[in-house]
Structures are given as C-alpha cells and as structure tokens.
Design an enzyme around this catalytic site. Structure first.
Site, short mmCIF file in Angstrom:
data_model
loop_
_atom_site.label_atom_id
_atom_site.label_comp_id
_atom_site.label_asym_id
_atom_site.label_seq_id
_atom_site.Cartn_x
_atom_site.Cartn_y
_atom_site.Cartn_z
N GLY A 165 -3.74 78.34 32.33
CA GLY A 165 -2.86 77.28 32.85
C GLY A 165 -3.36 76.76 34.18
O GLY A 165 -2.59 76.31 35.02
N ALA A 186 -4.86 74.15 35.18
CA ALA A 186 -4.66 72.75 35.59
C ALA A 186 -3.18 72.43 35.77
O ALA A 186 -2.82 71.28 36.03
CB ALA A 186 -5.27 71.81 34.55
N GLY A 187 -2.34 73.42 35.66
CA GLY A 187 -0.90 73.19 35.81
C GLY A 187 -0.47 73.20 37.27
O GLY A 187 -1.29 73.32 38.18
N ASN A 223 5.57 81.56 22.46
CA ASN A 223 4.78 82.19 23.51
C ASN A 223 4.17 83.50 23.04
O ASN A 223 3.08 83.87 23.47
CB ASN A 223 5.63 82.40 24.77
CG ASN A 223 5.64 81.14 25.61
OD1 ASN A 223 4.59 80.69 26.04
ND2 ASN A 223 6.80 80.55 25.81
N GLY A 275 3.60 83.35 33.28
CA GLY A 275 4.19 82.44 32.28
C GLY A 275 5.43 83.04 31.65
O GLY A 275 5.44 84.21 31.26
N ASP A 277 11.10 86.51 43.08
CA ASP A 277 12.52 86.90 43.20
C ASP A 277 12.70 87.82 44.42
O ASP A 277 13.69 87.69 45.15
CB ASP A 277 12.96 87.61 41.91
CG ASP A 277 12.54 86.81 40.70
OD1 ASP A 277 12.95 85.65 40.60
OD2 ASP A 277 11.76 87.33 39.87
N HIS A 294 12.71 88.90 34.80
CA HIS A 294 12.60 87.69 35.63
C HIS A 294 13.43 86.60 34.96
O HIS A 294 12.94 85.78 34.21
CB HIS A 294 11.14 87.25 35.77
CG HIS A 294 11.04 85.87 36.36
ND1 HIS A 294 11.41 85.59 37.65
CD2 HIS A 294 10.67 84.68 35.83
CE1 HIS A 294 11.27 84.30 37.89
NE2 HIS A 294 10.82 83.73 36.80
P1 NAX Z 1 2.73 73.62 34.01
O1 NAX Z 1 3.32 73.08 32.77
O2 NAX Z 1 2.52 72.72 35.18
O3 NAX Z 1 1.30 74.27 33.68
C1 NAX Z 1 1.11 75.13 32.61
C2 NAX Z 1 -0.31 74.94 32.15
O4 NAX Z 1 -0.57 75.92 31.15
C3 NAX Z 1 -0.56 73.58 31.51
O5 NAX Z 1 -1.64 72.95 32.17
C4 NAX Z 1 -0.90 73.92 30.06
O6 NAX Z 1 -1.90 73.05 29.52
C5 NAX Z 1 -1.42 75.34 30.21
N1 NAX Z 1 -1.38 76.13 28.97
C6 NAX Z 1 -0.43 76.14 28.01
N2 NAX Z 1 -0.78 76.96 27.02
C7 NAX Z 1 -1.96 77.52 27.37
C8 NAX Z 1 -2.84 78.45 26.75
N3 NAX Z 1 -2.55 78.99 25.55
N4 NAX Z 1 -3.98 78.80 27.40
C9 NAX Z 1 -4.27 78.26 28.59
N5 NAX Z 1 -3.49 77.35 29.23
C10 NAX Z 1 -2.35 76.99 28.61
O7 NAX Z 1 3.62 74.88 34.40
P2 NAX Z 1 3.70 75.67 35.80
O8 NAX Z 1 4.73 75.03 36.64
O9 NAX Z 1 2.35 75.85 36.35
O10 NAX Z 1 4.34 77.07 35.30
C11 NAX Z 1 3.60 77.94 34.48
C12 NAX Z 1 4.49 79.05 33.95
O11 NAX Z 1 5.00 79.81 35.02
C13 NAX Z 1 5.71 78.57 33.16
O12 NAX Z 1 5.85 79.38 32.01
C14 NAX Z 1 6.86 78.83 34.11
O13 NAX Z 1 8.07 79.00 33.44
C15 NAX Z 1 6.39 80.09 34.78
N6 NAX Z 1 7.01 80.45 36.04
C16 NAX Z 1 7.18 81.78 36.29
C17 NAX Z 1 7.69 82.24 37.49
C18 NAX Z 1 7.83 83.70 37.76
O14 NAX Z 1 8.37 84.05 38.82
N7 NAX Z 1 7.43 84.63 36.88
C19 NAX Z 1 8.17 81.29 38.52
C20 NAX Z 1 7.59 79.94 38.39
C21 NAX Z 1 7.42 79.43 36.99
O15 NAX Z 1 8.65 78.93 36.55
#
Ligand code: NAX
Length: 327
Positions: A11, A13-14, A107, A132, A161, A189
């Site tokens: 991820g 580039a996210g 997922n 994720g 958290d 979480h």
């Molecule tokens: P974004 O949607 O901005 O970025 C996610 C990136 O993952 C995208 O660029 C997508 O192309 C890529 N991706 C998807 N499937 C993939 C795969 N199979 N292999 C490689 N890349 C893949 O999300 P972002 O804001 O960066 O958040 C990422 C994750 O963190 C989400 O699931 C979000 O819910 C989770 N979070 C977890 C937190 C925690 O405390 N544990 C807090 C923040 C966030 O909410």
C-alpha cells in the site's frame, strides 16, 4: 556502515505510505545510522503503479543518505524477497453497504497470499507488522499461513490508539504529555478496544488518583479513544494517515529498542482471558531487537474485565468469519 535493512511496504502509494516512507528513509524508524532499502509493493493497477513511481521520485529527490535503494513492484514475491521487515498497510477498504463479513473475507484473501509469500521469500529474521484493517484479524490470517516464521513475528498495530489515549489523559489532567506513562491498549483495533486507564500513571501517581472522575474514564475517555478514527474522518474527510504512519514508526522503533514497554497486538496465547488464537492488543516489553515478552499479571477490575470480554468476543467473531479460509 551497517548492512542495509530491507523494508517491504504494501500500500506504498496510499495515504499512510505517503507519510511513512520519508520517515523510514530519514532514519526515524531504525535509527540515524541504519541504512535501508525500501521495497514498495502496490496493487497491479496502472494508475496506482504510476502514483508509486511518483512517490519513488520524491524519495530520490530527498537525497536521504540512509536510503540505499528503492524497489517498485506489484509482485509480492519480488517485494518481500529477503525483507527484514514487512509492513502490511495495503488493504481493501469497506465499500458502501458492504457487510463486515465480506470485508473480512476480501481482506482475508490478500493476507493469506501475502502471509504465504512472506513465509517463502522473506529474510530468516523477518518481522511482520500489520496496519491494514481489520488489522488484528488480518495479522492472524497472515500468521496462519506461515510454516517457517513463528507466530510471534507477526504483530498488528494498536499504537495509534495508545498514542491517542495518552494525549486524552494528559489533556484531561492538564499535564504535559510526557507525564503520562503506561497506558496500554487491550483487544481489537476497533471501537471495542480497551484503553486500560487504571494501569496508567501521571507524574508517577496512579492516573485514577489524578483523574478521579471515574464516569469520564469509563465513558467519554474510552469512547473518544475508540472512535477517534471516525472523528478524524468526519473532520478531515479522509482517514487518519500521518498519525497512523507516526504510530507505525513508534511501533517498530519500540520493537527494536530493548526495554521499551508498549502496546502491540500479538497472538494472545490466552493472556488476559483472550481466546488463545486471536491477535489482541496488550502490553509488551521488548527483549532483544524485534522480540518481546508479554507483560502479564496486570490486575483487572470488574469494569476492565467486562471490556476485555467484549473486545475478545469481537475478535473471536472475526476469526469465525474467516475460519474456513485459514483452515
Ligand atoms: P489508502 O486507500 O490511501 O491506501 C491503501 C493502498 O493499498 C492503496 O494504494 C492500494 O492500491 C493499496 N493496496 C490495496 N490492496 C493491496 C495489495 N493487495 N497489495 C499491495 N497494495 C495494496 O489507505 P490508507 O489511508 O493508507 O490506509 C491503509 C490501511 O490502514 C486501511 O486498511 C486503513 O483502514 C488502515 N488503518 C489502520 C490503522 C491502525 O491503527 N491499525 C489506522 C489508520 C488506518 O485507518
């Protein structure tokens, strides 16, 4: 000069990736004398891979002395090859009207695949950190596929958290943030998590003797911490990203610092009454870089026990949704 650590990031580039990669490359995660090679993994989508190329250009343009290489790939077998650290941020977001069970299953497929590949190609000392969502269960799924890497190598992030809870306690007590210590996150979480305020100290005294408003601690405090992510989305229109990236820096930094005491979601092994096979947040002490022991024996009152039971129930349910996939 130390040998560079290979750090795989999915991820990349996210949103979180954009805040995270520059801090890894600057030395914030592994220290100012530890070179790194970033192995960036993204979804196999042309537009996303182009965005990743742009991020890689910006990393180059920072001229970070510690950054010794950048790999860009949509192939996990390339991205996780010889990785010492695998930071799993990429996940499928919950779409409108999507059921929780479907989100878990979608997922689940990603994390089953990544768990297998990591186990096959990552370095012998590989550590895996899952961000994720649903992070605890995704971590459990990835670990379930590993034959070579033991389950304790797989941790999920509850540090955001913990950081949120620390700030809330400091603000309520009207003290500097650094006066608050030993606030740990138990469980999932998700809004069901339990920030165990009774174990915290403020200026060395029990937090409950400084903040005597029990109704606030049991009600608004737990709620603010548990629902902070939703509050950020409501205000910003986007989910927490910089604070999540910062928390991952803290998670790993603490995990490589012997003696550090912090919250990690780890395989429960039955600690604190959690089902033995779920990944639950709890306090740990780092022993040697990358390894930790769970701090057991914190006393829990009836309120804490009821919160632990609720968050455990949710974790057990999540596990049940994906049980067939990981069997
Ligand atoms: P974004 O949607 O901005 O970025 C996610 C990136 O993952 C995208 O660029 C997508 O192309 C890529 N991706 C998807 N499937 C993939 C795969 N199979 N292999 C490689 N890349 C893949 O999300 P972002 O804001 O960066 O958040 C990422 C994750 O963190 C989400 O699931 C979000 O819910 C989770 N979070 C977890 C937190 C925690 O405390 N544990 C807090 C923040 C966030 O909410």
């Amino acid at each position: 000069m130390k040998t560079p650590l290979r750090v795989a990031v999915t991820g990349a580039a996210g949103q979180i990736g954009y805040s995270l990669l520059f801090r890894i490359a600057s030395g914030a995660m592994f220290g100012p004398d530890q070179p790194v090679i970033l192995q960036l993994i993204e979804a196999p989508v042309e537009k996303v891979m182009l965005a990743l190329a742009g991020v890689a250009m910006e990393l180059e343009d920072c001229a970070f002395p510690l950054l010794k290489g950048i790999v860009q790939t949509s192939d996990p077998a390339i991205g996780f090859k010889d990785a010492n650290w695998c930071l799993l941020i990429g996940a499928k977001p919950r779409g409108p009207g999507m059921e929780r069970a479907d989100l878990l299953k979608d997922n689940g497929k990603i994390f089953i695949g990544q768990g297998r590949v990591i186990d096959a190609v990552a370095a012998a000392d590989a550590r895996v950190c899952v961000v994720g969502n649903p992070a605890n269960t995704n971590c459990m799924i990835a670990a379930s596929q590993a034959k070579r890497l033991p389950p304790e190598r797989f941790t999920a992030m509850v540090r955001l958290d913990q950081n949120r809870a620390q700030t809330q306690l400091a603000q309520k007590a009207g003290v500097d943030l650094t006066a608050v210590k030993d606030i740990f996150i138990y469980g999932n979480h998700s809004p069901s998590m339990f920030p165990a305020y009774a174990q915290a100290t403020i200026n060395g005294k029990p937090a409950t003797s400084v903040i005597t408003d029990t109704a606030w601690l049991q009600g608004p405090f737990c709620e603010i911490v548990g629902k902070r992510g939703a509050a950020v989305i409501a205000a910003r229109g986007l989910s927490s990203a910089a604070s999540a990236a910062n928390a991952l820096v803290d998670h790993v930094r603490s995990l490589v610092t012997p003696g550090a005491i912090h919250s990690l979601a780890v395989k429960s092994n039955g600690h604190y009454g959690f089902d033995a096979n779920v990944w639950a947040g709890m306090p740990v002490r780092t022993t040697t870089p990358g390894s930790y022991e769970v701090i057991t024996g914190h006393a829990m009152d009836d309120f804490a026990k009821s919160k632990l039971a609720a968050t455990n129930k949710e974790l057990v349910e999540e596990r049940a949704f994906v049980a067939e996939m990981i069997a």
